[in-house]
Design a protein around this motif. Sequence first.
Motif, PDB file in Angstrom:
ATOM      1  N   VAL A   1       0.436  -1.298   0.060  1.00 10.70           N
ATOM      2  CA  VAL A   1       0.040  -0.391  -0.042  1.00 10.70           C
ATOM      3  C   VAL A   1       0.734   1.210  -0.229  1.00 10.70           C
ATOM      4  O   VAL A   1       0.474   2.054  -0.553  1.00 10.70           O
ATOM      5  N   PHE A   2       1.684   1.225   0.777  1.00  7.42           N
ATOM      6  CA  PHE A   2       3.051   2.385   0.957  1.00  7.42           C
ATOM      7  C   PHE A   2       3.445   2.160  -0.575  1.00  7.42           C
ATOM      8  O   PHE A   2       3.410   3.815  -0.649  1.00  7.42           O
ATOM      9  N   ILE A   3       4.124   1.550  -1.036  1.00 14.24           N
ATOM     10  CA  ILE A   3       5.039   1.806  -2.655  1.00 14.24           C
ATOM     11  C   ILE A   3       3.450   2.727  -3.074  1.00 14.24           C
ATOM     12  O   ILE A   3       3.507   3.042  -4.698  1.00 14.24           O
ATOM     13  N   ALA A   4       2.266   1.606  -3.351  1.00 10.19           N
ATOM     14  CA  ALA A   4       1.341   2.232  -4.260  1.00 10.19           C
ATOM     15  C   ALA A   4       1.158   3.848  -4.214  1.00 10.19           C
ATOM     16  O   ALA A   4       1.192   4.150  -5.232  1.00 10.19           O
ATOM     17  N   LEU A   5       0.744   3.972  -2.358  1.00  7.52           N
ATOM     18  CA  LEU A   5       0.383   5.554  -3.540  1.00  7.52           C
ATOM     19  C   LEU A   5       1.966   6.474  -3.088  1.00  7.52           C
ATOM     20  O   LEU A   5       1.713   7.110  -3.353  1.00  7.52           O
ATOM     21  N   LEU A   6       3.179   5.787  -3.073  1.00 12.60           N
ATOM     22  CA  LEU A   6       4.544   6.743  -3.805  1.00 12.60           C
ATOM     23  C   LEU A   6       3.592   6.548  -5.340  1.00 12.60           C
ATOM     24  O   LEU A   6       4.295   7.111  -5.647  1.00 12.60           O
ATOM     25  N   LEU A   7       4.047   5.768  -6.083  1.00 13.88           N
ATOM     26  CA  LEU A   7       4.093   5.314  -7.126  1.00 13.88           C
ATOM     27  C   LEU A   7       2.967   6.359  -8.536  1.00 13.88           C
ATOM     28  O   LEU A   7       2.538   6.656  -9.056  1.00 13.88           O
ATOM     29  N   VAL A   8       1.607   6.284  -7.166  1.00 15.50           N
ATOM     30  CA  VAL A   8       0.344   7.411  -7.462  1.00 15.50           C
ATOM     31  C   VAL A   8       0.742   8.485  -7.588  1.00 15.50           C
ATOM     32  O   VAL A   8       0.606   9.618  -8.035  1.00 15.50           O
ATOM     33  N   ALA A   9       2.081   8.965  -6.130  1.00 15.95           N
ATOM     34  CA  ALA A   9       1.968  10.287  -6.217  1.00 15.95           C
ATOM     35  C   ALA A   9       3.436  11.000  -7.620  1.00 15.95           C
ATOM     36  O   ALA A   9       3.105  12.122  -8.242  1.00 15.95           O
ATOM     37  N   TYR A  10       4.198   9.600  -7.787  1.00 13.18           N
ATOM     38  CA  TYR A  10       5.384   9.939  -8.802  1.00 13.18           C
ATOM     39  C   TYR A  10       4.444  10.007  -9.984  1.00 13.18           C
ATOM     40  O   TYR A  10       5.072  11.193 -10.450  1.00 13.18           O
ATOM     41  N   PHE A  11       3.567   9.229 -10.871  1.00 11.02           N
ATOM     42  CA  PHE A  11       3.075   9.698 -11.637  1.00 11.02           C
ATOM     43  C   PHE A  11       1.963  10.739 -12.056  1.00 11.02           C
ATOM     44  O   PHE A  11       2.069  11.201 -12.833  1.00 11.02           O
ATOM     45  N   TYR A  12       1.554  11.259 -10.407  1.00 13.96           N
ATOM     46  CA  TYR A  12       0.736  12.386 -10.467  1.00 13.96           C
ATOM     47  C   TYR A  12       1.765  13.240 -10.537  1.00 13.96           C
ATOM     48  O   TYR A  12       1.883  14.689 -11.456  1.00 13.96           O
ATOM     49  N   ALA A  13       3.482  13.383 -10.112  1.00  9.39           N
ATOM     50  CA  ALA A  13       4.884  14.976 -10.345  1.00  9.39           C
ATOM     51  C   ALA A  13       4.559  14.835 -11.622  1.00  9.39           C
ATOM     52  O   ALA A  13       5.409  15.266 -12.236  1.00  9.39           O
ATOM     53  N   TRP A  14       5.166  12.848 -12.083  1.00  6.77           N
ATOM     54  CA  TRP A  14       5.406  13.537 -13.884  1.00  6.77           C
ATOM     55  C   TRP A  14       3.792  13.884 -14.701  1.00  6.77           C
ATOM     56  O   TRP A  14       4.838  14.650 -15.263  1.00  6.77           O
ATOM     57  N   ILE A  15       3.360  13.494 -14.386  1.00  3.51           N
ATOM     58  CA  ILE A  15       1.707  14.278 -15.405  1.00  3.51           C
ATOM     59  C   ILE A  15       2.024  15.225 -15.114  1.00  3.51           C
ATOM     60  O   ILE A  15       1.544  16.165 -16.107  1.00  3.51           O
ATOM     61  N   ARG A  16       1.957  15.984 -14.194  1.00  5.34           N
ATOM     62  CA  ARG A  16       2.041  17.558 -14.415  1.00  5.34           C
ATOM     63  C   ARG A  16       3.530  18.365 -14.448  1.00  5.34           C
ATOM     64  O   ARG A  16       3.073  19.168 -14.946  1.00  5.34           O
TER      65      ARG A  16
END
Length: 122
Positions: free
Chosen positions: A101-116
Amino acid sequence: MEVSLSLKYIPILITALIVFVIGLAMVIINQILGPKRPYAEKYLAYECGLPPTGETRHRFDIKFYAIAILFAVFDVEAVFLYPWAITFDQIGFFAYVEMVVFIALLLVAYFYAWIRGGFQWD
């Protein structure tokens, strides 16, 4: 023969006291014996041996701070991941699910930062 808990920390306290006294003595001795010849160049900002150019206070672009914060977030992930990996066989399946779950949340944050465009330098 058992040593009480407070006696075990006496060497650490003595070492800390010695370090504090030596540091304080160095500062006081420098103030007493050190040269006191102020001049203009002494108070200039140090620029690797070169004379300073331009204004010392200027604004940095926010992208530098954003990249630094992103680096700190993903660096902290590694700090949490290492002890988890070391004790993996002792902590069980529940800790495995929590780390997923922790890594999944970090991946979501990573992809959000990448898209933005958080990783773009231009």
